[in-house]
Scaffold this motif. Structure first.
Motif, short mmCIF file in Angstrom:
data_model
loop_
_atom_site.label_atom_id
_atom_site.label_comp_id
_atom_site.label_asym_id
_atom_site.label_seq_id
_atom_site.Cartn_x
_atom_site.Cartn_y
_atom_site.Cartn_z
N MET A 1 0.88 -1.18 0.00
CA MET A 1 0.00 0.00 0.00
C MET A 1 0.91 1.22 0.00
O MET A 1 1.58 1.48 0.98
N PRO A 2 1.00 1.94 -1.15
CA PRO A 2 1.90 3.07 -1.21
C PRO A 2 1.18 4.36 -0.79
O PRO A 2 -0.01 4.34 -0.51
N GLY A 3 1.92 5.48 -0.80
CA GLY A 3 1.29 6.78 -0.56
C GLY A 3 1.47 7.23 0.88
O GLY A 3 1.08 6.53 1.82
N ARG B 1 15.54 1.00 -1.12
CA ARG B 1 14.83 2.21 -0.71
C ARG B 1 14.67 3.10 -1.93
O ARG B 1 15.55 3.90 -2.27
N TYR B 2 13.54 2.91 -2.64
CA TYR B 2 13.26 3.70 -3.83
C TYR B 2 12.94 5.14 -3.43
O TYR B 2 12.19 5.36 -2.47
N PHE B 3 13.45 6.08 -4.22
CA PHE B 3 13.14 7.50 -4.01
C PHE B 3 12.16 7.94 -5.10
O PHE B 3 12.48 7.90 -6.30
N MET C 1 0.37 10.79 -7.68
CA MET C 1 1.73 11.33 -7.46
C MET C 1 1.96 12.64 -8.21
O MET C 1 1.31 12.95 -9.21
N PHE C 2 2.93 13.41 -7.70
CA PHE C 2 3.03 14.80 -8.12
C PHE C 2 3.40 14.99 -9.59
O PHE C 2 2.81 15.82 -10.29
N ILE C 3 4.37 14.27 -10.08
CA ILE C 3 4.79 14.52 -11.47
C ILE C 3 3.64 14.21 -12.43
O ILE C 3 3.38 14.96 -13.37
N SER D 1 12.91 20.63 -6.89
CA SER D 1 11.76 21.08 -6.08
C SER D 1 10.49 20.90 -6.92
O SER D 1 10.55 20.76 -8.15
N LEU D 2 9.35 20.98 -6.24
CA LEU D 2 8.07 20.91 -6.97
C LEU D 2 7.96 22.08 -7.94
O LEU D 2 7.45 21.94 -9.05
N ALA D 3 8.46 23.26 -7.50
CA ALA D 3 8.40 24.44 -8.38
C ALA D 3 9.19 24.17 -9.67
O ALA D 3 8.75 24.55 -10.77
C1 UGA Z 1 6.32 8.82 -3.13
C2 UGA Z 1 5.36 7.62 -3.17
O1 UGA Z 1 4.01 8.08 -3.27
C3 UGA Z 1 5.50 6.75 -1.95
O2 UGA Z 1 4.73 5.59 -2.12
C4 UGA Z 1 6.96 6.42 -1.82
O3 UGA Z 1 7.19 5.57 -0.77
C5 UGA Z 1 7.78 7.68 -1.70
O4 UGA Z 1 7.62 8.41 -2.91
C6 UGA Z 1 9.25 7.38 -1.53
O5 UGA Z 1 10.09 7.98 -2.18
O6 UGA Z 1 9.57 6.57 -0.67
P1 UGA Z 1 6.19 11.27 -2.25
O7 UGA Z 1 7.61 11.63 -2.20
O8 UGA Z 1 5.27 11.90 -1.28
O9 UGA Z 1 5.92 9.72 -2.09
O10 UGA Z 1 5.78 11.55 -3.76
P2 UGA Z 1 4.56 12.31 -4.41
O11 UGA Z 1 3.29 11.67 -3.99
O12 UGA Z 1 4.84 12.45 -5.85
O13 UGA Z 1 4.65 13.76 -3.70
C7 UGA Z 1 5.80 14.57 -3.84
C8 UGA Z 1 5.51 15.93 -3.23
O14 UGA Z 1 4.46 16.55 -3.98
C9 UGA Z 1 5.00 15.87 -1.80
O15 UGA Z 1 5.54 16.93 -1.04
C10 UGA Z 1 3.48 16.08 -1.92
O16 UGA Z 1 2.87 16.72 -0.82
C11 UGA Z 1 3.43 16.99 -3.13
N1 UGA Z 1 2.13 16.86 -3.85
C12 UGA Z 1 1.69 15.65 -4.28
C13 UGA Z 1 1.41 18.02 -4.11
O17 UGA Z 1 1.82 19.12 -3.71
N2 UGA Z 1 0.23 17.91 -4.79
C14 UGA Z 1 -0.25 16.71 -5.23
O18 UGA Z 1 -1.33 16.69 -5.85
C15 UGA Z 1 0.50 15.55 -4.97
#
Ligand code: UGA
Ligand code: NAD
Length: 332
Positions: free
Chosen positions: A96-98, A190-192, A203-205, A262-264
């Protein structure tokens, strides 16, 4: 960890592999790569092409391929020995990811899928003497980090329920491997933050590219300055394949994409790739979200002879093409 692979030597052939989570994002790409190198793949997932659309899209390149054996089953309850029997390696990617949804009532699902199911997989794999288990861990186990890249030996401060279950998962696998009667070696990767075609829609991208492509607004949690070591899917897959055949060893290895952004910066790239402006709506930072992840990749280089090859612009370009093709297919 003590062993190393020798750079330049051909990887050993994997005859038969089990991929759990084969209807998921990373699992389906891994299964495809294994089939391409002639491995028989037993793909286990509780979702199938009839149960949801993303599973159907992930499984489409696999169903009907010679050597692919799909098994629709829940790892929490199914008979595992017949599935794992005679495998050279088990890639345990089901889970279960996320990060953000792991607070609240869904926590029990995280415990079930990431811990209880893993205990069943390890119990069966060690009983059968499967030589190698490669398990999907997560950069989230590092939690709040000091400046600089995270090393596998760092103290861990998981900051979300999800991260706690992923830490429990990898440590559970390592505990099995440390039993004196155990002949299974374990590599926990440990996947990033993995991205690329068919990335999960939460996910953000994916969301940034889709917003740029479709003109819909993008929600950003926080100020958009949080950074991730984004990892392209093909790089994640090649590290995972290398982990299956790395010389006998047990331990954890970072798999980080090498481009820290960064997200930006991701939004800017999405705008450049599409030639469109993204309309951004800002929301409060979500609990458990960390400001930065950054991988130290030296262990991956010495132990897996692996380093990332795809930079963020190229990877996002490939993901955008996939989104455009899929949207065109849906419109037709
Ligand atoms: C991701 C995966 O979702 C996890 O399952 C995984 O374990 C993790 O990577 C990892 O590297 O271990 P995360 O880094 O949170 O988690 O990746 P995203 O869901 O793409 O989010 C990245 C950033 O974008 C976070 O700060 C999040 O709050 C932000 N975000 C995401 C937004 O601002 N808006 C969105 O609609 C989605
Ligand atoms: P995903 O949700 O696309 O794939 C996971 C798959 O596991 C799903 O198809 C799901 O149905 C299956 N599954 C879950 N519980 C199951 C169960 N009890 N029995 C059978 N199947 C079950 O997720 P993903 O992004 O491909 O992630 C794969 C793995 O990698 C997960 O363990 C995740 O925690 C880990 N991970 C992912 C990322 C990332 O950036 N995507 C980063 C770090 C770690």
């Amino acid at each position: 960890m003590t062993g190393t692979t020798q750079p330049g030597l051909p990887r050993r052939h994997i005859r038969r592999a089990v991929v759990t989570g084969s209807a998921g994002f990373i699992g389906s790409h891994l299964a495809r790569a294994l089939l391409e190198q002639g491995t028989t793949v037993i793909g286990v997932d509780r979702r199938d092409e009839n149960s949801d659309q993303s599973a159907a899209a992930n499984l489409a390149p696999l169903i009907g391929q010679p050597g692919f054996v799909p098994v629709t089953a829940d790892l929490l309850t199914c008979a595992l020995e017949p599935v794992l029997l005679d495998a050279d390696v088990v890639f345990h990617l089901a889970g279960m990811p996320g990060v953000r949804p792991s607070w609240g009532p869904q926590f029990s699902t995280y415990v079930q899928c990431n811990i209880l199911a893993t205990q069943r997989v390890m119990d069966a794999a060690t009983r059968l003497g499967v030589p190698r288990v490669v398990v999907a861990s997560s950069s989230s186990v590092y939690g709040l980090t000091k400046a600089g890249a995270s090393l596998e030996t760092d103290h861990l401060h998981p900051a979300s329920p999800y991260a706690v279950t992923k830490l429990a998962e990898e440590q559970l696998c390592l505990a099995h491997a440390a039993r004196p009667d155990c002949h299974t070696t374990v590599l926990a990767l440990r996947y990033f933050t993995v991205y690329g075609p068919r990335q999960r829609a939460d996910m953000f991208i994916h969301r940034a590219l889709y917003a740029a492509f479709s003109g819909t607004p993008l929600r950003v949690y926080g100020d958009g300055n949080q950074r991730r070591d984004f990892t392209y899917i093909d790089d994640a897959v090649s590290a995972t394949l290398a982990a299956a055949t790395a010389s006998d060893d047990t331990g954890v290895v970072n798999v980080g994409g090498g481009t820290n952004a960064s997200l930006a910066e991701v939004i800017q790239l999405a705008e450049q790739l599409t030639g469109r402006t993204v309309s951004v709506e800002y929301f409060t930072t979500r609990n458990g979200d960390v400001p930065v992840t950054r991988a130290d990749s030296s262990r991956a280089l010495t132990h897996l002879d692996w380093k990332p090859r795809v930079d963020l612009a190229a990877g996002m370009g490939a993901q955008l093409q996939h989104i455009a093709r899929r949207t065109a297919r849906q419109a037709a």
